[in-house]
Design an enzyme around this catalytic site. Structure first.
Site, PDB file in Angstrom:
ATOM      1  N   HIS A  37       0.771  -1.244   0.000  1.00 32.96           N
ATOM      2  CA  HIS A  37       0.000   0.000   0.000  1.00 32.96           C
ATOM      3  C   HIS A  37       0.802   1.293   0.000  1.00 32.96           C
ATOM      4  O   HIS A  37       0.208   2.359   0.058  1.00 32.96           O
ATOM      5  CB  HIS A  37      -0.940   0.017   1.210  1.00 32.96           C
ATOM      6  CG  HIS A  37      -1.878  -1.139   1.234  1.00 32.96           C
ATOM      7  ND1 HIS A  37      -2.893  -1.292   0.304  1.00 32.96           N
ATOM      8  CD2 HIS A  37      -1.943  -2.223   2.049  1.00 32.96           C
ATOM      9  CE1 HIS A  37      -3.551  -2.408   0.567  1.00 32.96           C
ATOM     10  NE2 HIS A  37      -2.987  -2.995   1.603  1.00 32.96           N
ATOM     11  N   ARG A  45      -0.411   7.980 -12.609  1.00 31.53           N
ATOM     12  CA  ARG A  45      -1.400   7.336 -11.738  1.00 31.53           C
ATOM     13  C   ARG A  45      -2.567   6.872 -12.602  1.00 31.53           C
ATOM     14  O   ARG A  45      -3.714   7.163 -12.337  1.00 31.53           O
ATOM     15  CB  ARG A  45      -1.841   8.311 -10.646  1.00 31.53           C
ATOM     16  CG  ARG A  45      -0.685   8.616  -9.700  1.00 31.53           C
ATOM     17  CD  ARG A  45      -0.950   9.735  -8.755  1.00 31.53           C
ATOM     18  NE  ARG A  45      -2.066   9.470  -7.885  1.00 31.53           N
ATOM     19  CZ  ARG A  45      -2.803  10.433  -7.347  1.00 31.53           C
ATOM     20  NH1 ARG A  45      -2.555  11.685  -7.597  1.00 31.53           N
ATOM     21  NH2 ARG A  45      -3.801  10.125  -6.547  1.00 31.53           N
ATOM     22  N   ASP A  46      -2.229   6.099 -13.644  1.00 31.03           N
ATOM     23  CA  ASP A  46      -3.219   5.627 -14.595  1.00 31.03           C
ATOM     24  C   ASP A  46      -3.199   4.097 -14.631  1.00 31.03           C
ATOM     25  O   ASP A  46      -2.569   3.458 -13.780  1.00 31.03           O
ATOM     26  CB  ASP A  46      -2.946   6.223 -15.972  1.00 31.03           C
ATOM     27  CG  ASP A  46      -1.531   5.922 -16.482  1.00 31.03           C
ATOM     28  OD1 ASP A  46      -0.815   5.096 -15.865  1.00 31.03           O
ATOM     29  OD2 ASP A  46      -1.138   6.517 -17.493  1.00 31.03           O
ATOM     30  N   LYS A  64      -5.196  -9.478  -7.824  1.00 35.22           N
ATOM     31  CA  LYS A  64      -5.906  -8.915  -6.680  1.00 35.22           C
ATOM     32  C   LYS A  64      -6.997  -7.987  -7.202  1.00 35.22           C
ATOM     33  O   LYS A  64      -6.758  -7.188  -8.107  1.00 35.22           O
ATOM     34  CB  LYS A  64      -4.925  -8.153  -5.771  1.00 35.22           C
ATOM     35  CG  LYS A  64      -5.554  -7.699  -4.467  1.00 35.22           C
ATOM     36  CD  LYS A  64      -4.519  -7.118  -3.519  1.00 35.22           C
ATOM     37  CE  LYS A  64      -5.194  -6.683  -2.227  1.00 35.22           C
ATOM     38  NZ  LYS A  64      -4.276  -6.034  -1.323  1.00 35.22           N
ATOM     39  N   CYS A 104      -6.397   0.833  -7.477  1.00 33.70           N
ATOM     40  CA  CYS A 104      -6.338   0.003  -8.678  1.00 33.70           C
ATOM     41  C   CYS A 104      -7.415  -1.070  -8.573  1.00 33.70           C
ATOM     42  O   CYS A 104      -7.441  -1.821  -7.599  1.00 33.70           O
ATOM     43  CB  CYS A 104      -4.965  -0.654  -8.794  1.00 33.70           C
ATOM     44  SG  CYS A 104      -3.596   0.532  -8.817  1.00 33.70           S
ATOM     45  N   VAL A 126      -7.789   7.929   5.054  1.00 34.74           N
ATOM     46  CA  VAL A 126      -7.619   6.481   5.005  1.00 34.74           C
ATOM     47  C   VAL A 126      -7.889   5.860   6.363  1.00 34.74           C
ATOM     48  O   VAL A 126      -7.670   6.473   7.403  1.00 34.74           O
ATOM     49  CB  VAL A 126      -6.216   6.076   4.481  1.00 34.74           C
ATOM     50  CG1 VAL A 126      -6.020   6.553   3.049  1.00 34.74           C
ATOM     51  CG2 VAL A 126      -5.117   6.594   5.361  1.00 34.74           C
ATOM     52  N   HIS A 137      -2.617  -2.914   8.226  1.00 37.84           N
ATOM     53  CA  HIS A 137      -3.720  -3.305   7.343  1.00 37.84           C
ATOM     54  C   HIS A 137      -4.410  -2.060   6.820  1.00 37.84           C
ATOM     55  O   HIS A 137      -4.741  -1.164   7.596  1.00 37.84           O
ATOM     56  CB  HIS A 137      -4.724  -4.173   8.115  1.00 37.84           C
ATOM     57  CG  HIS A 137      -6.007  -4.414   7.380  1.00 37.84           C
ATOM     58  ND1 HIS A 137      -6.096  -5.271   6.316  1.00 37.84           N
ATOM     59  CD2 HIS A 137      -7.244  -3.897   7.550  1.00 37.84           C
ATOM     60  CE1 HIS A 137      -7.353  -5.271   5.868  1.00 37.84           C
ATOM     61  NE2 HIS A 137      -8.061  -4.442   6.606  1.00 37.84           N
TER      62      HIS A 137
END
Length: 166
Positions: A37, A45-46, A64, A104, A126, A137
């Site tokens: 993460h 950032r595509d 994932k 993503c 977040v 986590h």
């Protein structure tokens, strides 16, 4: 011959100062959190970013479904476990300030590589779980909208500044 204790004291103090970061580097759950993460300075950032990062971080066997990368510095992320975080639900913390993130999402198809991803970028609060003062986590992220009710969409809760945070 007189022996000075200053060099020994200096070594002792330096050992105390460096110990917490050494312990953090050795914590396997924190290391896994960073691998999955954390990306301090993303290059783009595509979809290409997502496909590249997911592959490099070992998150594509199987593909994932959803993964979020937090951009910033490790100290700010760790601070969510302390002064830059507030309790949220059971055993979770929500950041008091937003972070730049890229989420993503697997576009479907086969769960085996090559994995294709869609990227969504923004600034979000977040929610993480912490152990021993370290993030271990990633739970979810929040965005504040200028108006409208709260709603949950694919593990992302959208908050309006007109509604109280919980």
């Amino acid at each position: 011959m007189e022996m000075s204790l200053r060099p020994l004291l200096l070594v002792f103090v330096l050992g105390l100062v460096s110990t917490p970061s050494t312990l953090a580097q050795d914590d396997p759950r924190y290391t896994k959190f960073l691998t999955q993460h954390y990306d301090a300075k993303p290059k783009g950032r595509d979809a290409r970013y997502c496909e590249s990062m997911m592959r490099r971080r070992g998150l594509t066997s199987p593909c994932k479904e959803v993964n979020t990368f937090i951009h910033g510095n490790k100290g700010s992320i760790k601070a969510i476990c302390g002064a830059n975080g507030s309790p949220y639900g059971e055993n979770l913390r929500i950041s008091q300030s937003p972070f730049q993130i890229t989420t993503c999402k697997h576009t479907g198809g086969s769960p085996r590589p090559p994995c294709r991803y869609r990227a969504s970028a923004g600034f979000r609060h977040v929610v993480i779980a912490c152990e021993n003062g370290l993030p271990v986590h990633f739970d979810e992220s929040f965005i504040s909208l200028s108006a409208g009710p709260r709603r949950r969409l694919n593990s992302v809760l959208f908050l309006s500044p007109l509604t109280p945070e919980h």
